[in-house]
Design an enzyme around this catalytic site. Structure first.
Site, short mmCIF file in Angstrom:
data_model
loop_
_atom_site.label_atom_id
_atom_site.label_comp_id
_atom_site.label_asym_id
_atom_site.label_seq_id
_atom_site.Cartn_x
_atom_site.Cartn_y
_atom_site.Cartn_z
N SER A 130 3.24 -2.53 10.30
CA SER A 130 4.69 -2.57 10.55
C SER A 130 5.34 -3.90 10.19
O SER A 130 6.28 -4.35 10.85
CB SER A 130 5.00 -2.20 12.01
OG SER A 130 4.61 -0.86 12.26
N GLY A 138 2.39 1.87 10.82
CA GLY A 138 3.37 2.96 10.73
C GLY A 138 4.07 3.30 12.03
O GLY A 138 4.70 4.34 12.13
N ASN A 155 0.87 -1.18 0.00
CA ASN A 155 0.00 0.00 0.00
C ASN A 155 0.91 1.23 0.00
O ASN A 155 1.52 1.55 1.02
CB ASN A 155 -0.88 -0.03 1.26
CG ASN A 155 -1.70 1.24 1.43
OD1 ASN A 155 -1.79 2.05 0.51
ND2 ASN A 155 -2.28 1.41 2.61
N HIS A 165 -9.52 1.04 4.90
CA HIS A 165 -8.25 1.21 5.60
C HIS A 165 -8.49 2.16 6.78
O HIS A 165 -9.28 3.09 6.68
CB HIS A 165 -7.20 1.79 4.65
CG HIS A 165 -5.82 1.77 5.23
ND1 HIS A 165 -5.40 2.69 6.15
CD2 HIS A 165 -4.77 0.93 5.02
CE1 HIS A 165 -4.15 2.43 6.50
NE2 HIS A 165 -3.74 1.36 5.83
C1 PEP Z 1 -0.85 -0.02 6.02
O1 PEP Z 1 -0.96 1.19 5.92
O2 PEP Z 1 -1.70 -0.77 5.53
C2 PEP Z 1 0.31 -0.53 6.74
C3 PEP Z 1 0.29 -1.76 7.14
O3 PEP Z 1 1.33 0.35 6.95
P1 PEP Z 1 2.76 0.02 7.60
O4 PEP Z 1 3.25 -1.28 6.99
O5 PEP Z 1 3.64 1.18 7.24
O6 PEP Z 1 2.56 -0.13 9.06
#
Ligand code: PEP
Length: 245
Positions: A207, A167, A9, A91
């Site tokens: 993450s 994130g 994403n 999301h």
């Molecule tokens: C996301 O936004 O779907 C996501 C999982 O972000 P990140 O991997 O940066 O935590």
């Protein structure tokens, strides 16, 4: 057998100059056994789709309607017309930034299906909900209310994304991920029957990175990952693809 899915994403990141990452990624995608998907900003859909037949592209949201007076919005049909085969819906950033409720996500999912797209429906608890031991109730409620009837293994993917893990560099323990994924699987089987319930893929998101991907990929009912930050660079995302097989 559910084919694992490595889904990136890109959120509101990516210019034409970043497409070289997809050229680099195609080398890994060519030898991967899992399916590889990138959901870039809509501005990059067409050019990204032209780079590799092994990397599918998807949208990050869609409108509930097919067309009309909705300035700035994009329909599922438009995504499909640009080469998308998937769309991320519900999301947590859309739920908080744009007030998307479960009911809206459900209607958008129907719109995605009508355009022939596979919907990746995101659900996940906040930190306060987890700390209050409400995770399973929250997930059960979101799953029931966000997913329409007539789901199949082809038109639906569920992404379990704890909001507090997105994130932040924080992730749930492997046991916590397994508990939620097993619960989602059981609920899908109960609602849609064993055949459909067992065929819908359940992704983990929050993450996920080159260091934790191998362990997360082994957890029961984890059929892939929805990856934000670590999907922007081919060097990082290729490790996650490798971890998923
Ligand atoms: C996301 O936004 O779907 C996501 C999982 O972000 P990140 O991997 O940066 O935590």
């Amino acid at each position: 057998m559910r084919k694992k899915l490595a889904a990136g994403n890109w959120k509101m990141n990516g210019l034409q100059e970043n497409l070289h990452e997809i050229k680099l990624l195609s080398k890994y995608a060519n030898t991967a056994t899992c399916e590889v998907l990138i959901c870039p900003p809509a501005t990059l859909l067409q050019s990204m789709n032209a780079i590799s037949s092994r990397i599918a592209v998807g949208g990050q949201t869609c409108h509930t309607e097919t067309s009309g007076a909705h300035t700035g919005d994009i329909s599922a049909q438009m995504l499909a017309d640009s080469g998308a085969t998937y769309v991320i819906l519900g999301h947590s950033e859309r739920r908080s930034d744009c007030n998307e409720t479960d009911a809206v996500v459900r209607t958008k999912t129907k719109a995605a299906w009508a355009a022939g797209l596979t919907a990746i429906v995101c659900i996940g608890e906040s930190l306060s909900e987890r700390e209050a031991s409400n995770t399973i109730d929250i997930i059960g409620g979101q799953l029931a209310a966000s997913v329409p009837d007539k789901a199949t293994g082809e038109n639906l993917v569920i992404a379990y994304e704890p909001i507090w893990a997105i994130g932040t560099g924080l992730t749930p323990s492997l046991d916590q991920i397994g508990e939620v994924h097993d619960f989602i699987r059981a609920r899908l089987e109960r609602r849609f029957g064993a055949g459909v319930g067992r065929s819908v893929r359940i992704l983990y998101g929050g993450s996920m990175n080159p260091k934790n991907a191998t362990d997360i990929a082994q957890v029961s009912n984890v059929d892939g990952g929805l990856v934000g930050g670590a999907s922007l660079k081919a060097a990082d995302f290729s490790y996650i693809i490798k971890a998923l097989g």
